[in-house]
Design a protein around this motif. Structure first.
Motif, short mmCIF file in Angstrom:
data_model
loop_
_atom_site.label_atom_id
_atom_site.label_comp_id
_atom_site.label_asym_id
_atom_site.label_seq_id
_atom_site.Cartn_x
_atom_site.Cartn_y
_atom_site.Cartn_z
N LYS A 74 0.86 -1.40 0.19
CA LYS A 74 -0.04 0.07 0.22
C LYS A 74 1.24 1.57 -0.20
O LYS A 74 0.52 2.05 -0.21
CB LYS A 74 -0.63 0.30 1.28
CG LYS A 74 -1.83 -1.10 0.99
CD LYS A 74 -2.67 -1.13 2.42
CE LYS A 74 -4.12 -1.94 2.61
NZ LYS A 74 -4.36 -2.07 3.90
N GLN A 172 -7.30 -5.79 -14.69
CA GLN A 172 -8.38 -5.20 -15.08
C GLN A 172 -9.41 -6.67 -15.30
O GLN A 172 -11.04 -6.48 -15.79
CB GLN A 172 -8.59 -3.89 -17.27
CG GLN A 172 -7.26 -3.01 -17.00
CD GLN A 172 -7.63 -2.44 -18.05
OE1 GLN A 172 -8.46 -2.33 -18.52
NE2 GLN A 172 -6.49 -2.34 -18.69
N LYS A 202 -8.58 -8.28 -5.24
CA LYS A 202 -8.51 -6.94 -5.35
C LYS A 202 -7.43 -5.35 -5.30
O LYS A 202 -7.17 -5.22 -6.21
CB LYS A 202 -9.77 -6.30 -5.16
CG LYS A 202 -10.86 -7.15 -5.35
CD LYS A 202 -12.60 -6.87 -4.26
CE LYS A 202 -13.87 -7.21 -5.06
NZ LYS A 202 -14.64 -6.70 -4.27
N GLN A 203 -7.25 -6.08 -3.88
CA GLN A 203 -5.52 -5.26 -3.99
C GLN A 203 -4.77 -5.41 -4.87
O GLN A 203 -4.36 -4.54 -5.40
CB GLN A 203 -5.06 -5.26 -2.77
CG GLN A 203 -3.77 -4.04 -2.30
CD GLN A 203 -4.71 -3.30 -1.69
OE1 GLN A 203 -5.74 -2.83 -2.09
NE2 GLN A 203 -3.31 -2.30 -1.96
N ARG A 206 -5.64 -3.47 -8.21
CA ARG A 206 -5.26 -2.04 -7.75
C ARG A 206 -3.62 -2.05 -8.06
O ARG A 206 -3.07 -1.13 -8.29
CB ARG A 206 -5.91 -1.89 -6.37
CG ARG A 206 -7.55 -1.96 -6.30
CD ARG A 206 -7.67 -1.08 -4.93
NE ARG A 206 -7.08 0.37 -4.64
CZ ARG A 206 -6.85 0.78 -3.59
NH1 ARG A 206 -6.99 -0.60 -2.29
NH2 ARG A 206 -6.13 1.66 -3.18
N ARG A 209 -2.86 -2.37 -11.73
CA ARG A 209 -3.60 -1.05 -12.78
C ARG A 209 -2.29 -0.47 -12.44
O ARG A 209 -2.01 0.62 -13.18
CB ARG A 209 -4.76 -1.32 -11.73
CG ARG A 209 -5.79 -0.13 -13.06
CD ARG A 209 -7.07 -0.31 -12.66
NE ARG A 209 -7.32 -0.09 -11.98
CZ ARG A 209 -7.84 -0.65 -10.89
NH1 ARG A 209 -8.55 -2.22 -11.66
NH2 ARG A 209 -8.33 -0.61 -9.60
N TYR A 234 -9.03 2.85 -15.21
CA TYR A 234 -9.44 3.93 -15.09
C TYR A 234 -10.93 4.08 -14.99
O TYR A 234 -11.56 4.16 -15.44
CB TYR A 234 -8.93 4.22 -13.09
CG TYR A 234 -7.45 3.92 -12.37
CD1 TYR A 234 -7.46 4.28 -10.85
CD2 TYR A 234 -6.45 4.09 -13.44
CE1 TYR A 234 -6.39 3.50 -10.89
CE2 TYR A 234 -5.46 3.65 -12.64
CZ TYR A 234 -5.57 3.13 -11.67
OH TYR A 234 -3.93 3.16 -10.74
N HIS A 239 -10.94 9.67 -9.72
CA HIS A 239 -10.92 8.29 -9.78
C HIS A 239 -9.26 8.06 -9.91
O HIS A 239 -9.02 7.34 -8.64
CB HIS A 239 -11.60 7.29 -10.10
CG HIS A 239 -11.21 5.98 -9.66
ND1 HIS A 239 -11.64 5.33 -10.34
CD2 HIS A 239 -11.01 5.65 -8.03
CE1 HIS A 239 -11.39 3.57 -9.24
NE2 HIS A 239 -10.69 3.73 -8.33
N GLU A 243 -6.16 7.47 -6.46
CA GLU A 243 -5.76 6.32 -6.38
C GLU A 243 -4.54 6.41 -6.67
O GLU A 243 -3.16 5.95 -5.16
CB GLU A 243 -6.53 4.99 -7.26
CG GLU A 243 -5.96 3.63 -6.85
CD GLU A 243 -6.95 2.25 -6.96
OE1 GLU A 243 -6.60 1.92 -7.45
OE2 GLU A 243 -8.04 3.09 -5.92
#
Length: 268
Positions: A74, A172, A202-203, A206, A209, A234, A239, A243
Motif C-alpha cells: 500500500k 482489469q 482485488k488489492q 489495484r 493497474r 480507471y 478516481h 488512487e
C-alpha cells in the motif's frame, strides 16, 4: 556508485525475478532519496557493508542493521545512504517468496522485518558469511545456495497461474472472470492470495493497474491524463488521481516530475 545484476540459478528462476547489487562509496553521489513504489512483491536485502536508511510513507528514516525482508502493498518506501554502503538484494516474482519460508507474507505487509523472523539462527549465519566473503561472486553463490536449501524445505503449491492471470489482464479482469479462467472458487482465490502475497486479489489488481499507469506515464505518447486513466482501466480521471496519489504519495504530474523514482515493470 556501482550497480550489477547476476545470473539466477535455473532452479530459482521460477521464483526469483532479479538478483542485484548496489555499492556506493560517496553518499552524496546518490542524490535525493529514491522513492520505490508499492508492487506487491517481496524483496530480501542482504547488506554486507553499512546499510541504507529506509522509510515507509509517513514514517521517519531508519537504518536496517541486519538483512531484512520487505513487502510493499500500500505504501511507497524511500531509501538513502548516509555512509559508504553496499548490499545484495533478491527480488522475487509476486508468487515466489512464500515458497522459501513459513511465515505468512501478510505478517510483514508494508513493513521490513529482520530475516531472523523468517529463518532464525540460519539468518545470523548467512549475514556473517556474507560480511566475510572475499568477492561478489562468492556472495551471490552463498545467497543462492541458502535460498535453494530453503526452497527444498518450504516449497508449497504453485500459485503462479492465478497470480500471473492478474498481471496478464493488467489488473482489469473481474474476480469472477479470474475464477472461471483459473478454475478456482472465489474463496480459494482469496485464500491463495492472502497466503502467498499478503493481499487480496482485488488489492493486487489495484496494484497492477497502478504500476501499469506508472509505465504509461513514463513511456509518454499521451496528451491528457484522462487518456492514461482510460487506457489502464480507471473509471474516470478523478478516481485515477486519487488512487494514484494513495499509492505514490504524489499525483500523476508530481510523479512525472520526481527525479528519483522506481517502480516494477508489470509482465506476464
Amino acid at each position: 556508485m556501482r550497480y550489477e545484476e547476476f545470473p539466477i540459478d535455473p532452479r530459482l528462476a521460477p521464483y526469483v525475478r532479479l538478483i542485484w547489487q548496489l555499492e556506493i562509496d560517496r553518499p552524496a553521489d546518490f542524490g535525493a532519496p529514491e522513492r520505490v513504489m508499492p508492487d506487491g512483491i517481496v524483496e530480501i536485502v542482504f547488506p554486507y557493508r553499512a546499510a541504507f536508511d529506509l522509510r515507509f510513507a509517513g514514517e521517519p528514516f531508519r537504518t536496517q542493521a541486519e538483512s531484512f525482508a520487505i513487502s510493499q502493498t500500500k505504501r511507497f518506501v524511500e531509501i538513502r545512504p548516509e555512509q559508504p554502503a553496499g548490499f545484495l538484494s533478491v527480488r522475487f516474482h509476486p508468487w515466489g517468496a512464500y515458497h522459501f519460508f513459513d511465515l505468512p507474507v501478510s505478517a510483514f505487509a508494508d513493513r521490513a522485518i529482520g530475516i531472523t523472523e523468517l529463518w532464525g539462527a540460519e539468518a545470523t549465519e548467512i549475514d556473517e558469511r556474507l560480511a566475510s566473503a572475499a568477492s561478489t561472486d562468492h556472495r551471490v553463490a552463498l545467497v543462492q545456495r541458502f535460498l535453494l536449501r530453503h526452497l527444498h524445505q518450504h516449497a508449497k503449491r504453485d500459485v503462479r497461474p492465478v497470480v500471473s492471470a492478474v498481471w496478464a489482464g493488467r489488473g482489469q479482469r473481474s474476480i469472477a472472470d479470474l475464477c472461471r479462467e483459473t478454475g478456482v472458487t472465489e474463496r480459494t482465490l482469496e485464500r491463495t492470495f492472502r497466503s502467498a502475497l499478503g493481499v487480496s486479489p482485488k488489492q493486487f489488481a489495484r496494484l497492477t493497474r497502478f504500476l501499469c499507469a506508472c509505465d504509461q506515464l513514463k513511456q509518454g505518447g499521451w496528451t491528457t491524463l484522462g487518456e492514461v486513466a482510460h487506457a489502464v482501466g480507471y473509471y474516470d480521471q478523478s478516481h485515477f488521481n486519487a488512487e494514484f496519489k494513495g499509492f505514490a504519495g504524489v499525483c500523476p504530474t508530481g510523479f512525472l516530475k520526481h527525479e528519483h523514482v522506481a517502480y516494477l515493470d508489470v509482465d506476464s
